[in-house]
Scaffold this active site. Structure first.
Site, PDB file in Angstrom:
ATOM      1  N   ARG A 139     -14.881  -6.729  -0.061  1.00 20.49           N
ATOM      2  CA  ARG A 139     -14.166  -6.292   1.153  1.00 20.49           C
ATOM      3  C   ARG A 139     -13.487  -4.937   0.938  1.00 20.49           C
ATOM      4  NH1 ARG A 139      -8.595  -4.881   2.528  1.00 20.49           N
ATOM      5  NH2 ARG A 139      -8.277  -5.422   4.714  1.00 20.49           N
ATOM      6  N   VAL A 140     -13.628  -4.050   1.895  1.00 19.57           N
ATOM      7  CA  VAL A 140     -12.961  -2.748   1.854  1.00 19.57           C
ATOM      8  C   VAL A 140     -12.116  -2.635   3.119  1.00 19.57           C
ATOM      9  CG1 VAL A 140     -13.303  -0.249   1.902  1.00 19.57           C
ATOM     10  CG2 VAL A 140     -14.790  -1.675   0.487  1.00 19.57           C
ATOM     11  N   GLY A 141     -10.869  -2.198   2.959  1.00 19.72           N
ATOM     12  CA  GLY A 141      -9.974  -2.069   4.109  1.00 19.72           C
ATOM     13  C   GLY A 141     -10.004  -0.690   4.724  1.00 19.72           C
ATOM     14  N   ASP A 142      -8.932  -0.355   5.416  1.00 16.12           N
ATOM     15  CA  ASP A 142      -8.872   0.930   6.133  1.00 16.12           C
ATOM     16  C   ASP A 142      -8.483   2.098   5.226  1.00 16.12           C
ATOM     17  OD1 ASP A 142      -6.340  -0.429   5.924  1.00 16.12           O
ATOM     18  OD2 ASP A 142      -5.481   1.174   7.126  1.00 16.12           O
TER      19      ASP A 142
ATOM     20  N   THR B  25       0.868  -1.186   0.000  1.00 12.82           N
ATOM     21  CA  THR B  25       0.000   0.000   0.000  1.00 12.82           C
ATOM     22  C   THR B  25       0.900   1.230   0.000  1.00 12.82           C
ATOM     23  OG1 THR B  25      -1.817  -1.038   1.174  1.00 12.82           O
ATOM     24  CG2 THR B  25      -1.570   1.312   1.519  1.00 12.82           C
TER      25      THR B  25
ATOM     26  N   THR C 292      -0.722   1.872   6.888  1.00 16.42           N
ATOM     27  CA  THR C 292      -0.615   0.658   6.081  1.00 16.42           C
ATOM     28  C   THR C 292      -0.553  -0.535   7.018  1.00 16.42           C
ATOM     29  OG1 THR C 292       0.704  -0.613   4.506  1.00 16.42           O
ATOM     30  CG2 THR C 292       1.911   0.942   5.905  1.00 16.42           C
ATOM     31  N   GLY C 293      -1.345  -1.545   6.731  1.00 13.81           N
ATOM     32  CA  GLY C 293      -1.336  -2.707   7.610  1.00 13.81           C
ATOM     33  C   GLY C 293      -2.616  -3.501   7.442  1.00 13.81           C
TER      34      GLY C 293
ATOM     35  N   GLY D 242      -5.988  -4.068   7.483  1.00 15.29           N
ATOM     36  CA  GLY D 242      -7.044  -3.074   7.491  1.00 15.29           C
ATOM     37  C   GLY D 242      -8.135  -3.277   8.525  1.00 15.29           C
TER      38      GLY D 242
END
Ligand code: ASP
Length: 361
Positions: free
Chosen positions: A255-258, A227, A278-279, A281
């Site tokens: 799916r949606v991350g952070d 990311t 970054t990580g 999510g």
């Protein structure tokens, strides 16, 4: 008699005022606070920029000299774009957007070209950007045809009445507004496709075995490598941050991350700092990582370093997550904090000093 009293008073008050200005005089807590804030003020940089290219199990033993050189060169190319904008008096928002564009266009990173694959063999991209001066923000999630998702996030912030758009609607808006659109195949890279195949294979194997450690593969565990993000302070004292990603390999069901979540993946506030995460999510959303760092500074008086350390080294791992952040505060102090083996990162200050890092030390 009166003359004696006058002389005594004069001497006493002289001594008292001498004592006050003596450097050895006892300082009060208020004096200390003043000194600390003066120190911060003195440290103020005219502008500053920090970027990341993802955090994870990035170990020197898994890296070839060529690969390392390629990452370093791209990080430098990207940060210099933002640095030049800031040096010439441009806005932190422009610096963040244009810097991220360079990394989005590079297949080295999990953003734009080179994004990871979903379980359905598609690339679904997330991005967000935030303006620390106005607290305006823009974000897009799950797009498959917008070449540079960070540009769409910026457009949503600047031109639309909304903060976040997703999927087809976001793409329709991007098209209407004249952003560069691409065929979904533009995002294909062989290495990311192979990572998906390995992840699917591992899933099958894990279903039949209890000992998951036996199948540990850092390339797959970090199915989210790469990311990208940027945080910047400009000459007008305005902070901005942005983040762009393909998310996690083998993700399903939209799916949606952070990364596109304001407060989790990205946050900026001129009163405190600008942060890009970054990580993993799911954990970064639950810990509200980027906003939490800002809040610890604004409401608890922590320094950027203390706040970032608290969230990344304590809060996120206590929940079970991993990753890192890059951030800059309103004084121009920059911090790269991560609890993984490595994080691709670079900083440039107003003197043009460049520092690039990959591993922990
Ligand atoms: N935070 C991203 C996500 O969970 C992945 C990453 O930063 O590595 O989608």
């Amino acid at each position: 008699m009166n003359k004696h009293i006058f002389l005594f008073t004069l001497l006493f008050s002289l001594c008292f005022s001498c004592g006050e200005s003596t450097p050895n005089s006892k300082k009060t807590a208020k004096d200390d606070a003043l000194e600390i804030s003066e120190e911060k003020e003195n440290k103020k940089a005219e502008f500053a920029i920090i970027i990341h290219g993802g955090a994870g199990t990035i170990l020197k033993k898994n890296m070839t000299p060529e690969k390392e050189a390629a990452y370093k060169a791209k990080l430098e190319e990207a940060i210099r774009v933002g640095y030049d904008i800031l040096k010439n008096g441009g806005s932190s928002l422009d610096a963040v957007e244009k810097t991220i564009n360079i990394m989005e266009d590079s297949p080295l990173f999990n953003a734009g070209k080179g994004a990871v694959f979903t379980n359905a063999e598609t690339n679904e991209l997330d991005a967000s950007i935030m303006d620390g001066k106005t607290l305006n923000a823009g974000a897009s999630a799950g797009t498959t045809t917008v070449r540079n998702p960070i540009n769409l996030a910026r457009l949503i912030m600047d031109k639309s009445p909304h903060v976040m758009m997703a999927g087809l609607g976001a793409e329709t808006y991007a098209k209407e507004q004249g952003l560069t659109m691409v065929d979904p195949s533009y995002f294909y890279t062989e290495s990311r496709f192979n990572s998906l195949q390995r992840a699917i294979e591992r899933e099958k194997v894990e279903l039949d075995h209890d000992d998951k450690q036996a199948f540990y593969d850092p390339e797959i565990k970090d199915s989210k490598f790469g990311t990208v993000g940027c945080a910047a302070l400009d000459k007008n004292g305005n902070l901005a941050a942005g983040t762009s990603t393909g998310g996690m390999t083998n993700k399903r069901y939209g799916r949606v991350g952070d990364a596109p979540i304001i407060g989790a993946g990205t946050y900026a506030n001129n009163n405190s700092c600008a942060v890009s995460s970054t990580g993993w999510g799911e954990y970064f959303i639950r810990a509200m990582v980027a906003h939490d760092i800002s809040a610890l500074m604004q409401y608890k008086g922590l320094t950027l370093k203390e706040a970032a350390h608290e969230v990344i080294q304590n809060k996120v791992p206590q929940l079970g997550g991993d990753g890192g952040i890059v951030a800059v505060d309103k004084y121009g102090n920059m911090v790269a904090e991560f609890n993984t083996a490595g994080m691709y990162r670079a900083t440039m200050n107003d003197k043009g000093e460049l520092v690039i890092g990959i591993y922990k030390n």
